[in-house]
Design a protein around this motif. Structure first.
Motif: not given
Length: 260
Positions: A58, A83-84, A86-88, A90-91
């Motif tokens: 990423y 931020a990136k 955290t997005e990963i 959470n998913k």
């Protein structure tokens, strides 16, 4: 094991040696059965996401504002890496560990560690004190202190030589058992089947002469100045030796001045 790699460079973005180390290490870990996700800086037209032979990569843009200096640019990059990541998370869920490469990602690693209770393993590829033969200004002191912070927050620290292990212990007072020496590896299979090009070699030495070849950046921390200083002693015992230097960097003018 699920591993999150944090690095400010990854191929095709190559600034120094970190990119190649992270690339090869990530692929070897995947080959050994681990899951590796790399979060790094998006340079140029590189894709924001790609699966590179099992390594998930990423890439994040930095803010579309001009930072005051390099330190501010790095801090902005760390915000975006958090931020990136955290997005990963959470998913896909938490990682088993964070592998942080040098001070450039220290703050994103620390933030993610504290937010998700994930341990940090850090690799210190070089130190600011080593790059500059000491700490001489406030910017260097900031980087030096950030290096200490990363090693302090890490469960384990990796270096590539016993020299670096002693340097970290001297600089940061790290427990000796916390520092692990893992030399950078070379895949010899990459050189199999390559025949010696004698015509090319003869541009630099005769067939009966020995060649010492240096390949790397021409910067202080690589120690090329020590190799050059050692040449008179080497020639005393091996007078049929030639030193060939291949690279570029800030020391090139000094080497030219010496007639190398």
């Amino acid at each position: 094991m699920r591993i999150l790699m944090l690095t400010w460079e990854y191929p095709p973005r190559i600034v120094g040696g970190i990119a190649r180390v992270v690339h090869d290490l990530s692929h070897k870990l995947v080959k050994d059965g681990h899951e590796v996700t790399v979060v790094t800086y998006k340079d140029g037209d590189c894709p924001e996401y790609e699966d590179d032979k099992g390594v998930k990569i990423y890439r994040v843009n930095n803010y579309m504002i001009s930072p005051n200096n390099f330190i501010d640019w790095i801090m902005q990059l760390n915000f975006n890496m958090v931020a990136k990541a955290t997005e990963i998370i959470n998913k896909e869920g938490k990682f088993d560990c964070i592998h942080a490469h040098d001070w450039l990602v220290a703050y994103s690693a620390k933030t993610l560690k504290n937010s998700y209770e994930m341990p940090i393993v850090s690799t210190i590829h070089a130190t600011e004190a080593g790059r500059n033969s000491g700490i001489h200004d406030e910017t260097q002191r900031y980087i030096n202190d950030t290096e200490w912070l990363l090693t302090y927050e890490s469960t384990e620290v990796i270096v590539n030589s016993n020299y670096m292990k002693c340097e970290l212990q001297r600089l940061f007072g790290l427990p000796f058992e916390k520092i692990n020496v893992v030399p950078n590896g070379i895949n010899l299979n990459n050189f199999s089947g390559i025949e010696k090009d004698y015509d090319f070699r003869r541009q630099y030495a005769m067939d009966n002469e020995k060649i010492i070849l240096y390949v790397g950046r021409l910067v202080y921390e690589k120690g090329i100045q020590n190799l050059i200083s050692a040449m008179p002693k080497i020639l005393q015992g091996y007078n049929d030796t030639k030193l060939v230097i291949a690279g570029k960097g800030g020391m090139i003018d000094e080497l030219r001045a010496r007639g190398k």
